[in-house]
Enzyme design. Structure first.
Site, PDB file in Angstrom:
ATOM      1  CG  HIS A   3      87.487 -38.530   6.830  1.00 22.42           C
ATOM      2  ND1 HIS A   3      88.482 -39.005   5.943  1.00 22.42           N
ATOM      3  CD2 HIS A   3      87.016 -39.759   7.611  1.00 22.42           C
ATOM      4  CE1 HIS A   3      88.663 -40.153   6.525  1.00 22.42           C
ATOM      5  NE2 HIS A   3      88.020 -40.489   7.406  1.00 22.42           N
ATOM      6  CG  HIS A   4      93.745 -35.946   6.259  1.00 26.83           C
ATOM      7  ND1 HIS A   4      94.246 -35.190   5.022  1.00 26.83           N
ATOM      8  CD2 HIS A   4      94.727 -35.668   7.332  1.00 26.83           C
ATOM      9  CE1 HIS A   4      95.308 -34.744   5.520  1.00 26.83           C
ATOM     10  NE2 HIS A   4      95.686 -34.865   6.643  1.00 26.83           N
ATOM     11  CB  ALA A   5      89.297 -39.083   2.443  1.00 25.80           C
TER      12      ALA A   5
END
Length: 478
Positions: free
Chosen positions: A137-139
């Site tokens: 996930h880009h987070a």
């Protein structure tokens, strides 16, 4: 119902919270090709002993408190939840590349995404195709952070005990000039003007200004449409030959020249004579804002040393492509135009402005408004482009040499997203498209490949002409 707050919980950064918004729920997918068959036990052992499972982001759950604020909460890792072994071919296509691309395209529109019941990453072992697929996930981090982490889990093929070399980039020395030098004054005035233009356009794009419709235009909701994925392959040596034709040329200059030429070629193919020369489509590019460019030492990233920082530290800039009819034009003209435009962007504060304004809106005006503004910028433009520097030497995971590295990003409302990643003298660009808008990404990939080859041919021809002129001049002088 929110989870009770724990004193050991760590709040997400504004950028991390932004990527968890429903309209910007982005997942990075990196496929790693392997030379030898996948040894599941060996890879499991490598992952278990790697820095990845020691990293706080990869060992934390994303939880929300009673006010809806996101936090990282430390948890125990169960590798069985994160390592997904797929023994059967993932597609009926006999070609491994096509099969894996289809698999990644299907995952790009997987509404379920990554489960929040575990840390937001997983590794798919596609044994029938001899490759690994990282879904992160880009987070958890941006391309520089995650590629640096992958590198820290690998070793050199020619020196199995050594970590791959980390490339941090270098600064360019410039000739000192006095403040009254008219060129300096003119440069300052030019920089101020372009800063004003770019910042105003950026604000307008986040409100209502949008590209006119073409055969490659996406828009709000397109992130949910079915996808297709194709790969364009470039030689870094060819790109270096081309970049020498302009003063202080870079690989990014060449890449954007290729994009400009390739998109013009494709639009010619889809709608001949439908557009006038100079018609503009706008792309969004990600710009690393760390003080040290390129890949980083992961230990420094995790400690935040020397101006580096783990996570998402990038701004975005708007890159215009001006359509030109194919045929008869100088292939290097695309490169020269790209060079001028990118130099102006480098002198502006657009990337820093986008990062700071996003941070401010997220921190003080709320995640909903920040998500809406970012989503509108994407919906009002036509494509995404990024370029991540990968290892320039051959690496291996465990004892299995890596044959290729490719990356793509899902969750964007663009009908066309392009992500290039270099590795060991090659550069592969993954072209992810909404297939109902762009049904033939393989042809689009060929447009980009042909654009580089034509630029190289022209560059070699130009160099040969210059060399002949120099020889003639020397002979005449003697």
């Amino acid at each position: 119902m929110g989870s009770p707050f724990n004193d050991t919980d760590e709040p997400l950064t504004p950028a991390g919270r932004l990527f968890l918004r429903p309209e910007l729920n982005q997942i990075i997918q990196c496929v790693v090709g392997l030379k030898n068959p996948v040894d599941v036990d060996a890879i499991t052992s490598e992952v278990r002993n790697s820095i990845m499972v020691q990293h706080p982001r990869f060992t934390s759950l994303m939880v929300r408190d009673s006010r809806g604020r996101e936090h990282w909460r430390k948890t125990e890792i169960d590798l069985k939840q994160h390592l997904i072994v797929i023994d059967q071919p993932v597609s009926t296509k006999s070609n491994d590349e096509l099969a894996v691309n289809d698999y990644m395209a299907d995952l790009s529109t997987d509404a379920s995404g990554l489960s929040t019941d575990k840390p937001l990453w997983e590794i798919h072992l596609l044994t029938a195709h001899k490759c690994m697929l990282f879904r992160i996930h880009h987070a958890l981090g941006d391309g520089v952070s995650l590629m640096s982490l992958l590198l820290a889990c690998c070793r050199k093929v020619d020196d199995p005990d050594a970590l791959p070399m980390v490339v941090t980039g270098s600064s360019t020395k410039r000739r000192k000039r006095t403040w009254w030098d008219w060129r300096v004054l003119w440069g300052i005035l030019t920089m101020v003007w372009f800063n004003f233009i770019y910042v105003v356009e950026f604000i307008l794009r986040s409100l209502w200004l949008c590209d006119r419709k073409t055969a490659i235009t996406g828009g709000a909701g397109v992130e949910l449409w079915p996808r297709k994925l194709a790969t364009a392959r470039f030689s870094l040596e060819d790109m270096k030959v081309v970049k020498k034709t302009v003063a202080n040329g870079t690989i990014n200059d060449v890449l954007f020249g290729i994009i400009s030429s390739g998109i013009s070629r494709y639009l010619d193919h889809r709608a001949p004579n439908a557009l006038q020369d100079g018609f503009r489509v706008t792309g969004v590019a990600m710009v690393n804002l760390r003080e040290q460019r390129g890949l980083q030492d992961v230990s420094n990233l995790m400690r935040g040393n020397s101006g580096t920082r783990w996570g998402n530290k990038f701004g975005i800039v708007l890159l215009p492509v001006f359509y030109q009819r194919s045929g008869g034009s100088d292939p290097l003209a695309y490169l020269k135009r790209a060079k001028v435009m990118i130099e102006r962007k480098k002198q502006s504060v657009e990337a820093h402005f986008s990062y700071k304004i996003g941070d401010f809106v997220m921190s003080y005006l709320g995640a909903k408004l920040a998500g809406m503004l970012n989503y509108r910028i994407l919906s009002n433009t036509t494509f995404t482009i990024s370029n991540v520097l990968g290892p320039q030497e051959e690496i291996m995971i465990g004892t299995n040499p890596v044959t290729f590295l490719r990356v793509t990003l899902s969750g964007l409302p663009h009908a066309l997203t392009m992500h290039m990643l270099s590795y060991a003298g090659k550069a592969d660009m993954q072209i992810l498209v909404a297939k109902d808008i762009i049904p033939d990404p393989e042809f689009l990939a060929k447009c980009f490949e042909d654009a580089l080859l034509e630029m190289k041919e022209m560059a070699v021809a130009t160099t040969n002409i210059e060399e002949k002129k120099n020889v003639t001049n020397i002979q005449r002088d003697t």
